[in-house]
Motif scaffolding. Structure first.
Motif, short mmCIF file in Angstrom:
data_model
loop_
_atom_site.label_atom_id
_atom_site.label_comp_id
_atom_site.label_asym_id
_atom_site.label_seq_id
_atom_site.Cartn_x
_atom_site.Cartn_y
_atom_site.Cartn_z
N ARG A 58 -81.26 -1.69 28.94
CA ARG A 58 -79.90 -1.79 28.38
C ARG A 58 -79.93 -2.21 26.91
NH1 ARG A 58 -76.11 -4.52 33.01
NH2 ARG A 58 -76.24 -2.76 34.45
N LYS A 59 -80.85 -3.12 26.58
CA LYS A 59 -80.96 -3.57 25.19
C LYS A 59 -81.30 -2.40 24.27
CE LYS A 59 -84.63 -5.70 23.87
NZ LYS A 59 -85.70 -6.70 23.64
N TYR A 60 -82.29 -1.59 24.66
CA TYR A 60 -82.67 -0.46 23.83
C TYR A 60 -81.59 0.62 23.81
CZ TYR A 60 -87.25 -2.40 23.03
OH TYR A 60 -88.28 -3.21 22.62
N GLN A 61 -80.86 0.78 24.89
CA GLN A 61 -79.74 1.72 24.89
C GLN A 61 -78.67 1.27 23.90
OE1 GLN A 61 -78.65 1.76 29.03
NE2 GLN A 61 -79.84 3.63 29.44
N LEU A 62 -78.38 -0.02 23.89
CA LEU A 62 -77.38 -0.55 22.98
C LEU A 62 -77.82 -0.42 21.53
CD1 LEU A 62 -74.65 -1.99 22.72
CD2 LEU A 62 -75.88 -4.15 22.89
N ILE A 63 -79.07 -0.75 21.25
CA ILE A 63 -79.60 -0.62 19.89
C ILE A 63 -79.54 0.83 19.43
CG2 ILE A 63 -81.70 -0.77 18.49
CD1 ILE A 63 -82.43 -3.28 20.16
N GLY A 64 -79.99 1.75 20.29
CA GLY A 64 -79.96 3.17 19.94
C GLY A 64 -78.55 3.68 19.72
N LEU A 65 -77.62 3.23 20.56
CA LEU A 65 -76.23 3.64 20.42
C LEU A 65 -75.63 3.14 19.10
CD1 LEU A 65 -73.84 5.00 21.90
CD2 LEU A 65 -73.27 2.74 22.78
N ILE A 66 -75.87 1.89 18.77
CA ILE A 66 -75.32 1.32 17.54
C ILE A 66 -75.89 2.03 16.31
CG2 ILE A 66 -75.29 -0.75 16.08
CD1 ILE A 66 -75.07 -2.37 18.72
N VAL A 67 -77.21 2.24 16.30
CA VAL A 67 -77.84 2.89 15.14
C VAL A 67 -77.35 4.33 15.00
CG1 VAL A 67 -80.04 3.67 14.20
CG2 VAL A 67 -79.86 1.40 15.18
N SER A 68 -77.23 5.06 16.10
CA SER A 68 -76.79 6.45 16.01
C SER A 68 -75.31 6.54 15.60
CB SER A 68 -77.03 7.20 17.32
OG SER A 68 -76.32 6.63 18.38
N ILE A 69 -74.49 5.64 16.09
CA ILE A 69 -73.08 5.64 15.68
C ILE A 69 -72.94 5.32 14.20
CG2 ILE A 69 -70.90 4.36 15.91
CD1 ILE A 69 -71.41 4.30 18.93
N LEU A 70 -73.71 4.34 13.72
CA LEU A 70 -73.67 4.01 12.29
C LEU A 70 -74.11 5.20 11.44
CD1 LEU A 70 -75.04 0.36 12.22
CD2 LEU A 70 -72.71 1.11 11.81
N GLY A 71 -75.16 5.88 11.88
CA GLY A 71 -75.61 7.07 11.15
C GLY A 71 -74.55 8.16 11.13
N MET A 72 -73.91 8.39 12.27
CA MET A 72 -72.88 9.43 12.34
C MET A 72 -71.66 9.07 11.49
SD MET A 72 -72.04 12.38 13.24
CE MET A 72 -73.38 12.79 14.30
N PHE A 73 -71.24 7.79 11.54
CA PHE A 73 -70.13 7.38 10.69
C PHE A 73 -70.45 7.56 9.22
CE2 PHE A 73 -68.11 4.43 14.03
CZ PHE A 73 -67.22 5.42 14.42
N GLY A 74 -71.69 7.25 8.84
CA GLY A 74 -72.10 7.44 7.46
C GLY A 74 -72.05 8.90 7.05
N ILE A 75 -72.50 9.79 7.93
CA ILE A 75 -72.44 11.22 7.64
C ILE A 75 -71.00 11.68 7.51
CG2 ILE A 75 -72.88 13.52 8.60
CD1 ILE A 75 -75.41 12.33 9.91
N LEU A 76 -70.15 11.28 8.45
CA LEU A 76 -68.75 11.70 8.41
C LEU A 76 -68.03 11.16 7.17
CD1 LEU A 76 -67.78 11.33 12.16
CD2 LEU A 76 -68.24 13.45 10.90
N LYS A 77 -68.29 9.90 6.82
CA LYS A 77 -67.67 9.32 5.63
C LYS A 77 -68.13 10.04 4.36
CE LYS A 77 -67.09 4.86 3.35
NZ LYS A 77 -65.72 4.80 3.04
#
Length: 82
Positions: A58-77
């Motif tokens: 669960r910890k690694y799932q959460l870390i991966g989710l947060i990092v991928s969401i931040l990357g996607m938000f950066g791309i969209l912005k």
């Protein structure tokens, strides 16, 4: 290559890193649990092992989710800024 393209590439790499962590969360969690088990002398109650395994995954799932969401938000912005 202009500044916006470089920023998009950087955030794209961040997104990919997050997805890789997310997809490998089971193996990463298993490896961490094995490490924890070795630190306890290699003997551990099965229920305790399963709790450590589940929480590590669960910890690694959460870390991966947060990092991928931040990357996607950066791309969209960055796309929106263009």
């Amino acid at each position: 290559m202009n500044k916006n393209n470089r920023i998009s590439i950087i955030f794209g790499v961040i997104f990919l890193i997050g997805m890789i962590i997310l997809m490998n969360s089971i193996n990463l969690g298993k490896n961490e649990t094995i490490s924890i088990m070795s630190a306890h002398g290699g003997v551990m109650d099965t229920n305790k092992y399963l709790i450590y395994l589940e929480q590590s995954i669960r910890k690694y799932q959460l870390i991966g989710l947060i990092v991928s969401i931040l990357g996607m938000f950066g791309i969209l912005k960055n796309i929106k800024a263009e």
